[in-house]
Design an enzyme around this catalytic site. Structure first.
Site, PDB file in Angstrom:
ATOM      1  N   ASP A  35      48.211  -8.626  20.823  1.00 57.65           N
ATOM      2  CA  ASP A  35      48.808  -8.370  19.593  1.00 57.65           C
ATOM      3  C   ASP A  35      50.124  -7.490  19.892  1.00 57.65           C
ATOM      4  O   ASP A  35      50.573  -7.022  21.045  1.00 57.65           O
ATOM      5  CB  ASP A  35      47.943  -7.546  18.695  1.00 57.65           C
ATOM      6  CG  ASP A  35      47.133  -6.509  19.093  1.00 57.65           C
ATOM      7  OD1 ASP A  35      47.486  -5.718  20.290  1.00 57.65           O
ATOM      8  OD2 ASP A  35      46.285  -5.978  18.654  1.00 57.65           O
ATOM      9  N   GLU A  78      43.350 -10.427  24.206  1.00 56.29           N
ATOM     10  CA  GLU A  78      43.519  -9.527  23.093  1.00 56.29           C
ATOM     11  C   GLU A  78      44.865  -9.407  22.284  1.00 56.29           C
ATOM     12  O   GLU A  78      45.171  -8.409  22.121  1.00 56.29           O
ATOM     13  CB  GLU A  78      42.666  -8.385  23.293  1.00 56.29           C
ATOM     14  CG  GLU A  78      41.251  -8.425  24.107  1.00 56.29           C
ATOM     15  CD  GLU A  78      40.686  -6.792  24.192  1.00 56.29           C
ATOM     16  OE1 GLU A  78      41.314  -5.932  23.647  1.00 56.29           O
ATOM     17  OE2 GLU A  78      39.845  -6.791  24.986  1.00 56.29           O
ATOM     18  N   HIS A 115      47.737  -5.696  24.471  1.00 59.51           N
ATOM     19  CA  HIS A 115      48.124  -4.947  23.180  1.00 59.51           C
ATOM     20  C   HIS A 115      49.470  -4.350  23.460  1.00 59.51           C
ATOM     21  O   HIS A 115      49.650  -3.384  24.199  1.00 59.51           O
ATOM     22  CB  HIS A 115      47.099  -3.842  22.947  1.00 59.51           C
ATOM     23  CG  HIS A 115      45.478  -4.372  22.777  1.00 59.51           C
ATOM     24  ND1 HIS A 115      45.379  -4.929  21.612  1.00 59.51           N
ATOM     25  CD2 HIS A 115      44.524  -4.476  23.358  1.00 59.51           C
ATOM     26  CE1 HIS A 115      44.172  -5.569  21.564  1.00 59.51           C
ATOM     27  NE2 HIS A 115      43.453  -5.049  22.594  1.00 59.51           N
ATOM     28  N   ASN A 127      38.339  -7.249  32.344  1.00 57.17           N
ATOM     29  CA  ASN A 127      39.185  -7.244  31.305  1.00 57.17           C
ATOM     30  C   ASN A 127      39.824  -5.904  31.158  1.00 57.17           C
ATOM     31  O   ASN A 127      39.065  -4.893  31.239  1.00 57.17           O
ATOM     32  CB  ASN A 127      38.559  -7.558  30.409  1.00 57.17           C
ATOM     33  CG  ASN A 127      39.428  -7.875  29.138  1.00 57.17           C
ATOM     34  OD1 ASN A 127      40.311  -8.780  29.348  1.00 57.17           O
ATOM     35  ND2 ASN A 127      38.999  -7.450  27.892  1.00 57.17           N
ATOM     36  N   GLU A 142      37.546  -2.537  30.846  1.00 53.53           N
ATOM     37  CA  GLU A 142      38.427  -1.125  31.144  1.00 53.53           C
ATOM     38  C   GLU A 142      38.035  -0.013  32.143  1.00 53.53           C
ATOM     39  O   GLU A 142      37.684   1.189  31.902  1.00 53.53           O
ATOM     40  CB  GLU A 142      38.686  -0.653  29.799  1.00 53.53           C
ATOM     41  CG  GLU A 142      39.274  -1.483  28.639  1.00 53.53           C
ATOM     42  CD  GLU A 142      39.302  -0.888  27.141  1.00 53.53           C
ATOM     43  OE1 GLU A 142      38.776   0.074  27.086  1.00 53.53           O
ATOM     44  OE2 GLU A 142      40.059  -1.669  26.586  1.00 53.53           O
TER      45      GLU A 142
HETATM   46  C1  XIL Z   1      38.199  -2.769  19.068  1.00 52.28           C
HETATM   47  C2  XIL Z   1      38.037  -3.646  17.677  1.00 52.28           C
HETATM   48  O1  XIL Z   1      39.087  -4.572  17.449  1.00 52.28           O
HETATM   49  C3  XIL Z   1      37.796  -2.364  16.740  1.00 52.28           C
HETATM   50  O2  XIL Z   1      37.334  -3.166  15.601  1.00 52.28           O
HETATM   51  C4  XIL Z   1      36.561  -1.635  16.966  1.00 52.28           C
HETATM   52  O3  XIL Z   1      36.557  -0.587  16.186  1.00 52.28           O
HETATM   53  C5  XIL Z   1      36.881  -0.797  18.259  1.00 52.28           C
HETATM   54  O4  XIL Z   1      37.340  -1.955  19.392  1.00 52.28           O
HETATM   55  N1  XIL Z   1      40.131  -3.210  23.678  1.00 52.28           N
HETATM   56  C6  XIL Z   1      38.975  -4.050  23.782  1.00 52.28           C
HETATM   57  C7  XIL Z   1      38.261  -4.349  22.207  1.00 52.28           C
HETATM   58  O5  XIL Z   1      38.333  -4.448  24.506  1.00 52.28           O
HETATM   59  O6  XIL Z   1      37.245  -4.440  22.117  1.00 52.28           O
HETATM   60  C8  XIL Z   1      38.784  -3.331  21.415  1.00 52.28           C
HETATM   61  O7  XIL Z   1      38.319  -4.057  20.080  1.00 52.28           O
HETATM   62  C9  XIL Z   1      40.367  -3.057  21.316  1.00 52.28           C
HETATM   63  C10 XIL Z   1      40.856  -2.631  22.586  1.00 52.28           C
END
Ligand code: XIL
Length: 665
Positions: free
Chosen positions: A266, A264, A235, A199, A156
């Site tokens: 969802d 990641e 996401h 990422n 990020e």
């Molecule tokens: C999130 C986790 O799911 C949570 O449990 C934590 O509190 C915060 O981080 N992008 C990412 C992840 O790269 O590491 C994040 O994970 C979600 C967004």
């Protein structure tokens, strides 16, 4: 690293028809079909359910061949202080992955979130920050060197603000944009084999942020920074569908020589969730899976969690939930089925490698068998005369056995087997070897094998002994003879390959059909052959031969004894023997016949007998005739010859049968 999926994608086109037929609803766990394709389906693992919920652990074990730590490998988790590392949770996940044959994504080395307070709030020089970052990456990446498939090195770095760098990031503020290539360089040094990823989220399609990510990684590539891939967090908000923007973006990243992974995923649903939304969500997940499988440089799809009950979504996005593949009871959702369907569709996988290959040598051949290989439709049997090959394919059986014939006895052959189907060929099995050897053996045959003999006659058949690496003498006997029939073999113990069998029927032999078994024994082996024998009554089958004897002249000084032969059918063999008593003063003076040159004559004397023979020459036939004379002449000064004691024997063959007649003068 090797990429089995590239091959699978190419073969998709070739095997479309087959695969459509084969894409039955086998409903295997996701990792089964993913592994078969060389693809990774993964989930982020939270430590609380990992340690506390067996159903959670079982679901992960069953369904996923890749895991990522949701938090346990972030810097705040690993670094309680500037001097301490805590690998308890990270190690537990690594061990779990190893025990369950899972790949691991490492997440995350350098990120603006979840930085420990001692670092965020500490007072460090630029060089000290670089050293801390270097030490962190070297220690963490080095600890798991060779065990992490891919690391999210930088996370990020691009802001949501029109594709600018995230300038409020701790790392950017301390080090400027240099922190990015530095982090990749440090990671590469610590594990040269791990794939190193940039990422980010909302950079999967088109737009300012996607362009910024592309420009960032493009710049890194052109600077020679060791980067291998771009992670698409994915996401998403329901309803979500893959679009051509994703394909275009994946292609331009591929053009840089970089891979992508969905890292990641969802799809969060505005609460409450209804069935329509679950169906929409399934379309989004199915899209992503299909897209990734169809995109040659897309390596993995990782969901950010396992069950809707345990997700970062509700806490981060109030009013949203149910973003994953399993519901709160670990029941698969429609989204799961959509992912499963995509994983199982569209491809016939190459078969498994055959196991259990055995080779049994025989005479000029080797018999091979092996265990059936999964998905095999046929096998390639390959042979070499040098261990390790190169091999030549000698058979393509569909069964799990094959006999390779025509081999040279005494030569050692090496065999491997591969399995094949429409998608291609497996690797070779383990190699086996075998040395064929000649097997000592013989067989018997009778020619003719079907014979007729009349009472009082005999017939012959040639017994042939076909030998294979067998040199012992073969003793021949006959059984099954009708009463009154005798068998003689000439010779009876055969060192060569033939023996003449004579079957002689007495005048009272049992008539009818019989099966005569000829048995040969030698060298520990026993072999048989059979003859069909018919014994007839005779009469009329003897060529119409009639014999008379007479003494044509007599007196004290001269004596002629004649055998007269009349035959109404041709004779193919004839032998007439006349035995004259050699009384005092009696001697042989001559012999003659009225046939001519077809007949050879001979005489022999002992102290008590004179024996004259008349023989039809070999290959000759004596045609029909009437009263032909075969005469023996004797003379002498002694006692008058007592002709009543002289004898004759006539043996002749007609119609394939041999007859013997005897008489006296
Ligand atoms: C999130 C986790 O799911 C949570 O449990 C934590 O509190 C915060 O981080 N992008 C990412 C992840 O790269 O590491 C994040 O994970 C979600 C967004």
């Amino acid at each position: 690293m090797r990429d089995p999926r590239r091959f699978a994608v190419v073969t998709n086109v070739l095997t479309l028809v087959v695969s459509m037929a084969c894409a039955a609803a086998t409903a295997a766990p996701l990792r089964t079909s993913a592994s078969a394709r060389g693809f990774f389906i993964g989930a982020a693992i939270g430590m609380t359910p990992f340690r506390g919920e067996p159903a959670y652990v079982q679901t992960v074990q069953r369904e996923f061949n890749m895991i990522v730590a949701e938090n346990a490998m972030k810097m705040d988790a690993l670094r309680p202080s500037a001097t301490d590392f805590n690998f308890t949770d990270a190690d537990a996940l690594m061990d779990f992955a190893t025990a369950n044959n899972m790949a691991v994504r490492g997440h995350v080395l350098v990120w603006h979130n979840q930085i420990p307070n001692w670092l965020r709030n500490g007072t460090f020089t630029r060089q000290q920050i670089i050293d801390i970052m270097h030490n962190h990456i070297a220690t963490v990446v080095g600890r798991y060197r060779g065990r992490i498939a891919a690391w999210d090195v930088v996370n990020e770095a691009i802001s949501d603000n029109n594709g600018q760098m995230r300038t409020d990031s701790f790392w950017f503020q301390k080090l400027g944009a240099d922190y990015i290539p530095l982090a990749f360089q440090f990671a590469h040094e610590a594990d040269p084999d791990a794939k190193l990823y940039y990422n980010d989220y909302e950079a999967e399609g088109s737009g300012a942020k996607s362009d910024a990510v592309f420009n960032l990684v493009s710049g890194l590539v052109s600077q020679g920074v060791p980067i291998n891939g771009v992670g698409w967090q994915m996401h998403k908000v329901n309803p979500f569908r893959i679009s051509s923007a994703n394909t275009t973006n994946a292609q331009r990243i591929a053009n840089l020589g970089l891979e992508i992974s969905i890292t990641e995923m969802d799809i969060r649903i505005a609460q409450p969730t209804d069935m329509t939304e679950l169906q929409q969500q399934a379309l989004g997940f199915g899209d992503a899976m299909r897209f990734c499988l169809a995109t040659a440089n897309c390596k993995a799809l990782v969901t950010w969690g396992v069950t809707d009950r345990i997700s970062w979504v509700p806490g981060t996005f109030p009013g949203f939930g149910d973003p994953l593949l399993f519901d709160g009871s670990f029941q698969p959702k429609l989204a799961y089925t959509a992912v499963q369907t995509e994983l199982e569709a569209g491809t016939v996988q190459p078969p498994a490698v055959p196991t259990g290959l055995t080779a049994t040598p025989g005479n000029a051949q080797v018999a091979l068998s092996w265990a059936a290989a999964a998905r095999a439709t046929s096998y390639n049997v390959k042979r070499a005369t040098v261990s390790g090959g190169p091999y030549t394919t000698v058979g393509t059986p569909t069964a799990t056995s094959f006999t390779n014939t025509g081999l040279t006895n005494g030569t050692t052959y090496f065999f491997v087997v591969s399995a094949a189907n429409a998608a291609g060929q497996s690797a070779n099995s383990a190699q086996v070897s075998a040395t064929p050897q000649a097997t000592a053996n013989f067989t018997l045959a009778a020619s003719p094998g079907s014979l007729t003999v009349n009472r009082g006659a005999s017939v012959t058949s040639t017994i042939t002994i076909a030998r294979t690496a067998f040199t012992d003498a073969v003793a021949l006997t006959a059984s099954g003879l009708p009463s009154g029939v005798t068998a003689t073999f000439s010779p009876a113990s055969v060192s060569g390959t033939t023996s003449m069998l004579t079957l002689a029927a007495s005048a009272t032999a049992t008539t009818g059909a019989a099966t005569v078994t000829v048995t040969g024994s030698g060298g520990g082996l026993t072999r048989t052959t059979t003859l069909a024998l018919t014994v007839g009554t005779g009469g009329g089958g003897d060529g119409g031969v009639t014999l008379t004897s007479m003494v044509a002249a007599s007196g004290p000084w001269f004596n002629e004894e004649q055998v007269r032969l009349t035959n109404t059918a041709p004779l193919t063999a004839l032998s007439i023997t006349v035995t004259v008593q050699r009384t005092t003063g009696v001697s042989h003076s001559g012999q003659y016949n009225t046939v001519g040159g077809q007949i050879t004559q001979a005489t022999a004397s002992t102290a008590s007998t004179i024996t004259d023979t008349f023989s039809l020459a070999p290959g000759q036939t004596l045609g029909m005739g009437n009263g032909r004379i075969f005469a023996v002449q004797t003379s002498g000064t002694g006692t008058v010859h007592p002709t009543s004691g002289d004898t004759y024997t006539v043996t002749f063959t007609t119609g394939g049968q041999t007859f013997t007649r005897s008489g006296t003068f």
